[in-house]
Scaffold this active site. Structure first.
Site, short mmCIF file in Angstrom:
data_model
loop_
_atom_site.label_atom_id
_atom_site.label_comp_id
_atom_site.label_asym_id
_atom_site.label_seq_id
_atom_site.Cartn_x
_atom_site.Cartn_y
_atom_site.Cartn_z
N GLY A 125 -20.34 -18.74 53.10
CA GLY A 125 -21.49 -18.23 53.82
C GLY A 125 -21.55 -16.72 53.67
O GLY A 125 -20.81 -16.13 52.86
N GLY A 163 -18.04 -15.08 54.67
CA GLY A 163 -16.77 -15.46 54.06
C GLY A 163 -16.80 -16.80 53.36
O GLY A 163 -17.81 -17.50 53.37
N VAL A 204 -14.61 -20.56 52.75
CA VAL A 204 -13.74 -21.47 53.49
C VAL A 204 -12.94 -22.32 52.52
O VAL A 204 -13.49 -22.87 51.55
CB VAL A 204 -14.57 -22.38 54.44
CG1 VAL A 204 -13.64 -23.28 55.26
CG2 VAL A 204 -15.44 -21.54 55.37
N LYS A 234 -10.99 -19.75 56.89
CA LYS A 234 -12.14 -18.91 56.56
C LYS A 234 -11.64 -17.52 56.20
O LYS A 234 -11.06 -16.82 57.03
CB LYS A 234 -13.12 -18.83 57.73
CG LYS A 234 -14.36 -17.99 57.43
CD LYS A 234 -15.35 -18.03 58.58
CE LYS A 234 -16.59 -17.22 58.26
NZ LYS A 234 -17.57 -17.25 59.37
N ASP A 258 -27.27 -18.53 64.66
CA ASP A 258 -27.49 -19.09 63.33
C ASP A 258 -27.36 -20.62 63.34
O ASP A 258 -26.63 -21.21 62.54
CB ASP A 258 -26.50 -18.49 62.33
CG ASP A 258 -26.94 -18.70 60.87
OD1 ASP A 258 -28.14 -18.93 60.64
OD2 ASP A 258 -26.08 -18.63 59.98
#
Length: 325
Positions: free
Chosen positions: A44, A47, A49, A63, A158
């Site tokens: 994202g 960062g 994952v 993450k 978000d």
């Protein structure tokens, strides 16, 4: 054997870690657990994952913040302050963290069945109506907890299908609090730069002052709820012109008394439940934030405790200006 310490009071940075009990991993432990970040399972804006394993087999998601120093540190501290102090069955659990040198990493429970976005938009077989309705309720309950039941009220900022993850039992859990905003108990709003994901951001966040309240999450949830109910993306340019933007298409059907047109020809749904959820979704995406419901009201409508609001849907929001999700 893995060793860890409990962070409780005034360790490292008191404003972040005070009264938060989490595992503190060394960077070397994280590298070993993830086999040097071998398997990327998501990414994202803040960062990437990776999948990992600790304690002799427990799967984790690591993450790794990739924004350089200032923004990465801010994102890291924000996640630490928020997720470390909250626990709910419909929120992804934070297991621990690593803050070593310039490295900022967060360790989460591993969500075996991926994101809701993949299930809705990429899966070969469509989720059943009962499954989609259950998932919608679980997300509602998670957001209600964030907005109304936390000691410090939280705005996620978000909400979207790819930030809803599914565990091994196919339970929906809200993830990615990197953009979250905290409200003190006597606050109803805060201010921030424009954040979130195009197509899901509330219209008031585009104003100069960027006032943000929990109603911004309600708007984003409304967009996502319509996607869950109709099992399609909010914007789909492969469809007829009047169906491209889901919010606009759903409102047209509502005004015409033809909500059944939103149901796929191949799907068997409870039409009363279907129409009720579409109405809830449209109420959530009202252009005027004060006209949107709270998540508690949404749950009441979902469970049939209260009927649909009589004055709802007076100011529908068009998203034609945001044909990118």
């Amino acid at each position: 054997m893995w060793s860890y310490k409990i962070i409780s009071r005034q360790v490292s940075s008191p404003d972040v870690f005070e009264e938060i009990k989490l595992r503190s991993f060394s960077y070397e432990q994280i590298v070993l657990a993830s086999e040097n970040f071998k398997e990327e399972i998501g990414r994202g804006g803040s960062g990437r994952v990776y999948k990992g394993c600790i304690n002799g087999g427990k799967e984790i998601a690591v993450k790794k913040l990739i924004k350089i120093v200032e923004e990465g540190e801010s994102e890291f501290r924000n996640e630490m302050k928020i997720i470390g102090r909250i626990h709910h069955k419909n929120l992804v659990d934070l297991v621990g963290f690593c803050s070593e040198g310039s490295n900022r990493l967060l360790v989460y429970e591993f969500m075996r069945n991926g994101s809701l976005g993949n299930l809705l938009f990429r899966a070969e077989q469509r989720l059943s109506w009962s499954e989609r309705r259950r998932i919608a309720l679980e997300i509602m309950e998670g957001l209600h907890y964030l907005h109304d039941e936390c000691e410090t009220r939280i705005i996620h900022c978000d909400i979207k299908p790819h930030n809803i993850l599914m565990d091994e039992s196919w339970k929906a859990k809200i993830s990615d609090f990197g953009l979250s905003k905290l409200l003190k108990t006597d606050q109803t709003r805060t201010y921030t730069v424009l954040r979130g994901t195009r197509g899901y951001t509330a219209p008031e966040l585009h104003s100069r002052n960027n006032r943000i309240t929990v109603k911004a999450d309600v708007y984003s949830f409304g967009v996502m709820l319509l996607e869950i109910v109709c099992c399609r993306k909010n914007v789909d340019e492969s469809l007829r012109d009047d169906e491209i933007v889901l919010i606009d298409w759903a409102h047209q059907c509502y005004e015409a008394g033809e909500l059944q047109n939103l149901v796929s020809d191949q799907e068997d749904v409870n039409i009363e439940e279907f129409e009720n959820l579409v109405k809830i979704g449209l109420w959530c995406v009202e252009c005027e934030l004060n006209l949107r419901p709270t998540m508690k009201q949404v749950i009441w409508m979902m469970e049939g405790i209260v009927p649909p609001h009589q004055n709802m849907l007076t100011h529908p929001t068009s998203t034609n200006q945001e044909k990118s999700t």
